[in-house]
Scaffold this motif. Structure first.
Motif, short mmCIF file in Angstrom:
data_model
loop_
_atom_site.label_atom_id
_atom_site.label_comp_id
_atom_site.label_asym_id
_atom_site.label_seq_id
_atom_site.Cartn_x
_atom_site.Cartn_y
_atom_site.Cartn_z
N ILE A 49 0.54 -1.03 0.06
CA ILE A 49 0.00 0.07 0.03
C ILE A 49 0.83 1.24 0.03
O ILE A 49 1.86 1.38 0.77
CB ILE A 49 -0.85 0.10 1.26
CG1 ILE A 49 -1.71 -1.20 1.31
CG2 ILE A 49 -1.72 1.30 1.33
CD1 ILE A 49 -2.51 -1.35 2.70
N ASN A 51 0.41 5.74 -0.78
CA ASN A 51 -0.63 6.93 -1.00
C ASN A 51 0.31 7.98 -1.95
O ASN A 51 1.43 8.21 -1.83
CB ASN A 51 -0.96 7.52 0.25
CG ASN A 51 -1.84 8.45 0.09
OD1 ASN A 51 -2.92 8.74 -0.80
ND2 ASN A 51 -1.86 9.73 0.80
N CYS A 55 2.06 5.05 -4.11
CA CYS A 55 1.11 4.27 -4.87
C CYS A 55 1.77 3.65 -5.91
O CYS A 55 1.66 2.53 -6.19
CB CYS A 55 -0.23 4.92 -4.86
SG CYS A 55 -1.63 3.81 -5.90
N LEU A 81 -2.25 -2.47 -3.79
CA LEU A 81 -3.84 -1.97 -3.46
C LEU A 81 -3.75 -0.64 -3.86
O LEU A 81 -3.45 0.14 -3.11
CB LEU A 81 -4.02 -2.31 -1.82
CG LEU A 81 -3.81 -3.41 -1.25
CD1 LEU A 81 -4.33 -3.40 0.09
CD2 LEU A 81 -4.56 -4.54 -1.87
N THR A 82 -4.11 -0.45 -5.44
CA THR A 82 -4.09 0.60 -6.02
C THR A 82 -5.27 0.95 -6.68
O THR A 82 -5.50 2.15 -7.43
CB THR A 82 -2.95 0.79 -6.96
OG1 THR A 82 -3.08 -0.22 -7.99
CG2 THR A 82 -1.43 0.63 -6.28
N HIS A 86 -12.12 1.08 -6.00
CA HIS A 86 -12.12 0.38 -4.47
C HIS A 86 -11.84 1.77 -3.55
O HIS A 86 -12.69 1.85 -2.70
CB HIS A 86 -11.37 -0.75 -4.19
CG HIS A 86 -11.34 -0.76 -2.85
ND1 HIS A 86 -12.01 -1.57 -2.05
CD2 HIS A 86 -10.34 -0.28 -1.74
CE1 HIS A 86 -11.98 -1.54 -0.73
NE2 HIS A 86 -10.92 -0.83 -0.77
N LEU A 87 -11.08 2.40 -3.50
CA LEU A 87 -10.38 3.45 -2.79
C LEU A 87 -11.74 4.52 -2.59
O LEU A 87 -11.95 4.62 -1.61
CB LEU A 87 -9.46 4.17 -3.14
CG LEU A 87 -8.04 3.32 -2.97
CD1 LEU A 87 -6.72 4.11 -3.70
CD2 LEU A 87 -7.90 3.04 -1.61
N TYR A 96 -12.14 8.06 4.29
CA TYR A 96 -10.81 7.60 3.77
C TYR A 96 -9.87 7.01 4.79
O TYR A 96 -8.94 6.07 4.71
CB TYR A 96 -10.16 8.90 3.17
CG TYR A 96 -10.33 9.32 1.83
CD1 TYR A 96 -9.92 8.72 0.76
CD2 TYR A 96 -11.31 10.29 1.37
CE1 TYR A 96 -10.49 8.87 -0.55
CE2 TYR A 96 -11.91 10.49 0.41
CZ TYR A 96 -11.33 9.60 -0.65
OH TYR A 96 -11.63 9.91 -2.10
N LEU A 100 -8.41 1.72 3.12
CA LEU A 100 -7.66 0.83 2.76
C LEU A 100 -7.50 -0.31 3.94
O LEU A 100 -7.47 -1.55 3.55
CB LEU A 100 -6.01 1.35 3.08
CG LEU A 100 -5.65 2.49 2.02
CD1 LEU A 100 -4.42 3.17 2.27
CD2 LEU A 100 -5.65 1.53 0.52
N TRP A 103 -9.99 -2.90 2.47
CA TRP A 103 -9.15 -3.80 1.50
C TRP A 103 -8.44 -4.68 2.01
O TRP A 103 -8.22 -6.03 1.47
CB TRP A 103 -8.48 -2.78 0.49
CG TRP A 103 -8.15 -2.99 -0.87
CD1 TRP A 103 -8.84 -4.29 -1.45
CD2 TRP A 103 -7.77 -2.21 -1.88
NE1 TRP A 103 -8.44 -4.28 -2.69
CE2 TRP A 103 -7.95 -2.99 -2.94
CE3 TRP A 103 -7.33 -1.03 -1.90
CZ2 TRP A 103 -7.51 -2.50 -4.33
CZ3 TRP A 103 -6.86 -0.32 -3.02
CH2 TRP A 103 -6.90 -1.11 -4.22
N LEU A 116 3.49 -1.14 4.01
CA LEU A 116 2.92 0.22 3.53
C LEU A 116 4.32 1.26 3.32
O LEU A 116 5.15 1.04 4.13
CB LEU A 116 2.12 1.08 4.92
CG LEU A 116 0.95 0.28 5.46
CD1 LEU A 116 1.10 -0.43 6.89
CD2 LEU A 116 -0.13 0.95 5.13
#
Length: 124
Positions: A49, A51, A55, A81-82, A86-87, A96, A100, A103, A116
């Protein structure tokens, strides 16, 4: 422009030099490598994961692991997880701060590793 490039390369070199002398960080990275290796060896997977720019780093890392990464070998079970759908869906439903987590809840199983990434060091 040359000065900017040289400044940024110098900054990167200083970070690498500092990290390469940090025994605690080396131990933590070795522990992470052992955990990922053990998980993958036991049939688990790596979920990565990040951000923003991180990402993209997550996607690149998992592409290397599921792809070739320097030599022919068995593909490794790694997922970034991109997915923006889904996000945004999970963020609309749960916020927010939970998107994640939902997920990971859906995909992670005992023995998997969740990594992460914060390429800036300021990820939240």
């Amino acid at each position: 422009m040359d000065a900017i490039v040289l400044r940024e390369l110098g900054a990167s070199a200083r970070v690498l030099a500092r990290v390469s002398c940090d025994r605690e960080m080396a131990a933590q990275l070795a522990e992470l490598a052992r955990a990922v290796s053990a998980s993958l060896g036991a049939g688990g997977k790596l979920l990565v994961i990040g951000n923003g720019g991180s990402c993209a780093e997550a996607a690149h890392l998992t592409a290397e692991l599921t792809g070739r990464l320097g030599r022919d070998r068995k593909a490794l079970a790694a997922i970034a997880l991109t997915d923006a759908a889904h996000l945004t869906c999970a963020a609309n439903a749960f916020g927010y701060d939970r998107a994640l987590a939902r997920w990971v809840e859906a995909l992670a199983r005992p023995g998997d590793v969740v990594l992460l990434i914060s390429s800036s060091g300021n990820g939240e």
